[in-house]
Design a protein around this motif. Structure first.
Motif, PDB file in Angstrom:
ATOM      1  N   UNK A 174       0.795  -1.066  -0.154  1.00  0.00           N
ATOM      2  CA  UNK A 174      -0.098  -0.063  -0.043  1.00  0.00           C
ATOM      3  C   UNK A 174       0.944   1.228  -0.075  1.00  0.00           C
ATOM      4  N   UNK A 175       0.090   2.222  -0.582  1.00  0.00           N
ATOM      5  CA  UNK A 175       0.831   3.685  -0.569  1.00  0.00           C
ATOM      6  C   UNK A 175       0.652   3.984   1.075  1.00  0.00           C
ATOM      7  N   UNK A 176       1.850   4.528   1.439  1.00  0.00           N
ATOM      8  CA  UNK A 176       1.727   5.081   3.045  1.00  0.00           C
ATOM      9  C   UNK A 176       1.679   6.421   3.108  1.00  0.00           C
ATOM     10  N   UNK A 206       5.667   5.855   1.563  1.00  0.00           N
ATOM     11  CA  UNK A 206       5.994   4.959   0.639  1.00  0.00           C
ATOM     12  C   UNK A 206       4.954   5.111  -0.504  1.00  0.00           C
ATOM     13  N   UNK A 207       5.536   5.092  -1.756  1.00  0.00           N
ATOM     14  CA  UNK A 207       4.763   5.289  -3.068  1.00  0.00           C
ATOM     15  C   UNK A 207       3.962   4.083  -3.207  1.00  0.00           C
ATOM     16  N   UNK A 208       2.803   3.854  -3.808  1.00  0.00           N
ATOM     17  CA  UNK A 208       1.993   2.680  -4.166  1.00  0.00           C
ATOM     18  C   UNK A 208       1.051   2.893  -5.103  1.00  0.00           C
ATOM     19  N   UNK A 209       0.346   2.148  -5.684  1.00  0.00           N
ATOM     20  CA  UNK A 209      -0.520   2.162  -6.571  1.00  0.00           C
ATOM     21  C   UNK A 209      -1.591   3.342  -6.473  1.00  0.00           C
ATOM     22  N   UNK A 210      -2.037   3.586  -5.157  1.00  0.00           N
ATOM     23  CA  UNK A 210      -2.647   5.117  -5.114  1.00  0.00           C
ATOM     24  C   UNK A 210      -1.505   6.004  -5.165  1.00  0.00           C
ATOM     25  N   UNK A 237       1.958   7.529 -13.750  1.00  0.00           N
ATOM     26  CA  UNK A 237       1.722   8.154 -12.420  1.00  0.00           C
ATOM     27  C   UNK A 237       2.076   6.812 -11.413  1.00  0.00           C
ATOM     28  N   UNK A 238       2.016   5.689 -11.619  1.00  0.00           N
ATOM     29  CA  UNK A 238       2.434   4.581 -11.207  1.00  0.00           C
ATOM     30  C   UNK A 238       3.752   4.247 -10.945  1.00  0.00           C
ATOM     31  N   UNK A 239       4.726   5.010 -11.790  1.00  0.00           N
ATOM     32  CA  UNK A 239       6.018   4.549 -11.978  1.00  0.00           C
ATOM     33  C   UNK A 239       6.799   4.823 -10.402  1.00  0.00           C
ATOM     34  N   UNK A 240       6.516   5.821  -9.735  1.00  0.00           N
ATOM     35  CA  UNK A 240       7.374   5.801  -8.689  1.00  0.00           C
ATOM     36  C   UNK A 240       7.253   4.570  -7.676  1.00  0.00           C
ATOM     37  N   UNK A 241       6.042   4.169  -7.647  1.00  0.00           N
ATOM     38  CA  UNK A 241       5.901   2.691  -6.759  1.00  0.00           C
ATOM     39  C   UNK A 241       6.603   1.809  -7.181  1.00  0.00           C
ATOM     40  N   UNK A 242       6.529   1.333  -8.745  1.00  0.00           N
ATOM     41  CA  UNK A 242       7.208   0.585  -9.333  1.00  0.00           C
ATOM     42  C   UNK A 242       8.762   0.494  -9.253  1.00  0.00           C
ATOM     43  N   UNK A 243       9.348   1.995  -9.393  1.00  0.00           N
ATOM     44  CA  UNK A 243      10.730   2.151  -9.308  1.00  0.00           C
ATOM     45  C   UNK A 243      11.467   2.019  -7.924  1.00  0.00           C
TER      46      UNK A 243
END
Ligand code: TXA
Ligand code: MG
Length: 345
Positions: free
Chosen positions: A183-185, A197-201, A313-319
């Motif tokens: 999850x996004x925190x 913490x970046x996540x899919x939201x 938009x979701x790249x930060x979570x994946x990276x």
């Protein structure tokens, strides 16, 4: 200890509830990754979570709520009465779902959950099995990802068995996780919303709901520095085969290495090549990421090489996840892959 792996149904849910009420730990599915749950108001049960994972007790845990109702969390003594107004807006926009909020802690939360911080991380998960179990138990469940400390989070029940088999009594099988990364925190304490913490939201999702841009504090720390959150360790979520990130799309492969492409390559795949996102979308990439890392890891090659994650938009979570899992960069030079380890001091 013998670990049972049971399909989630009425009788296994009952068994899970009984184990949790008696102070035991149970691995459960959530939409992000599998979690290792214990009743979050029981300090001894929470300690078992840390010991099963081999996790340092200085890392705070997320409490999973039995409903999306923050007022109920206040009544249960989990959340302080001083709830930041923006918490209600984020909860109604994103719960149930992969968003964790760091909020002022209520009087009933044990120090074992928060590592002594005066804040508590809360989330109401979207997975039907997690929701059913939470409603049956009627108490918050503390649950970190169900992997041993520093390893890849499990996104299916078999991977939980590989991680924690013999160390916990029960794994509830609720199928493959649909989100695939944690999850996004977002912290609402002291006041400015901050993504820890970046996540899919995504950043943009949160900005849209709050009408202002959140701050971002995703600076990585080495393990010996004081550590505000476990996800901020430099090396986390790591496979055992060293992972190197390439600086360009992979067009040349070698037989002794594993290759994770983002898009399908033009030539047919050989057995040491994997594709993160067959259609090129980031939701599928997230869903496949940890499973493919595990599959590649199981092949025991010399190294795993992974292509860059394209912008979205979701790249930060994946990276964030692939950077934490990686030990360095790979460059194609003079007809071979040159592997360069990053300095972790
Ligand atoms: O998707 C998820 O969040 C999964 C599933 C099982 O819900 N859980 C998970 O838990 O990833 P874990 O323990 O691996 O990560 C917990 C994260 C930490 O990285 C940290 O950022 C944050 O929660 N955290 C917990 N309590 C905190 C607090 N009081 N202040 C700041 N961050 C906190
Ligand atoms: Mg984790």
């Amino acid at each position: 200890m013998k670990t049972e792996l049971l399909t989630a149904d009425a009788s296994s849910l009952q068994k899970a509830m009984d184990l949790l009420h008696s102070g035991e730990v149970v691995a459960i599915p959530t939409e992000t990754v599998y979690g290792l749950a214990a009743v979050g108001l029981n300090p001894n049960a929470v300690k078992k979570v840390f010991s099963a994972k081999g996790r340092p007790s200085t890392d705070p845990l997320i409490l999973h709520l039995p409903s999306a109702d923050l007022k109920q969390a206040v009544q249960m003594g989990i959340l302080s009465e001083k709830v930041p107004p923006e918490a209600f807006r984020l909860a109604s926009a994103f719960w149930p779902g992969p968003l964790t909020m760091v909020l002022p802690r209520g009087p009933k939360v044990p120090d074992e959950v928060t590592a002594g911080l005066d804040t508590v991380a809360l989330r109401y998960p979207a997975h039907p099995v997690a929701q059913q179990l939470l409603a049956m138990v009627g108490l918050p469940l503390a649950a970190p990802s169900a992997n041993r400390f520093g390893r890849i989070s499990p996104t299916d029940a078999t991977s939980v068995m590989h991680e924690l088999g013999g160390r916990i009594p029960l794994i509830l099988d609720g199928g493959e996780c649909t989100t695939g990364v944690e999850s996004t925190v977002v912290s609402l304490v002291p006041s400015d919303p901050t993504i820890l913490r970046p996540g899919m939201i995504t950043f943009a999702d949160i900005e849209r709901v709050l009408g202002r841009a959140p701050q971002q504090k995703t600076k990585t720390l080495t393990p010996d520095q004081s550590m505000p959150a476990p996800g901020m360790l430099e090396s986390h979520y790591a496979p055992q085969t060293p992972l190197f990130l390439t600086d360009q799309p992979i067009s040349d492969i070698q037989p002794d290495m594993l290759f994770i492409h983002y898009h399908p390559p033009k030539s047919p795949l050989s057995s040491n090549q994997f594709v993160l996102s067959p259609q090129g979308d980031s939701a599928t990439a997230a869903r496949n990421l940890y499973r493919l890392l595990r599959q590649a890891d199981a092949r025991q090659g010399k190294a795993i090489l992974m292509e860059p994650i394209p912008d979205s938009d979701e790249a930060p979570a994946l990276r964030d996840r692939v950077q934490r899992a990686s030990v360095g960069r790979a460059t194609w030079s003079h007809g071979t892959w040159v592997l360069i380890r990053k300095n972790i001091d």
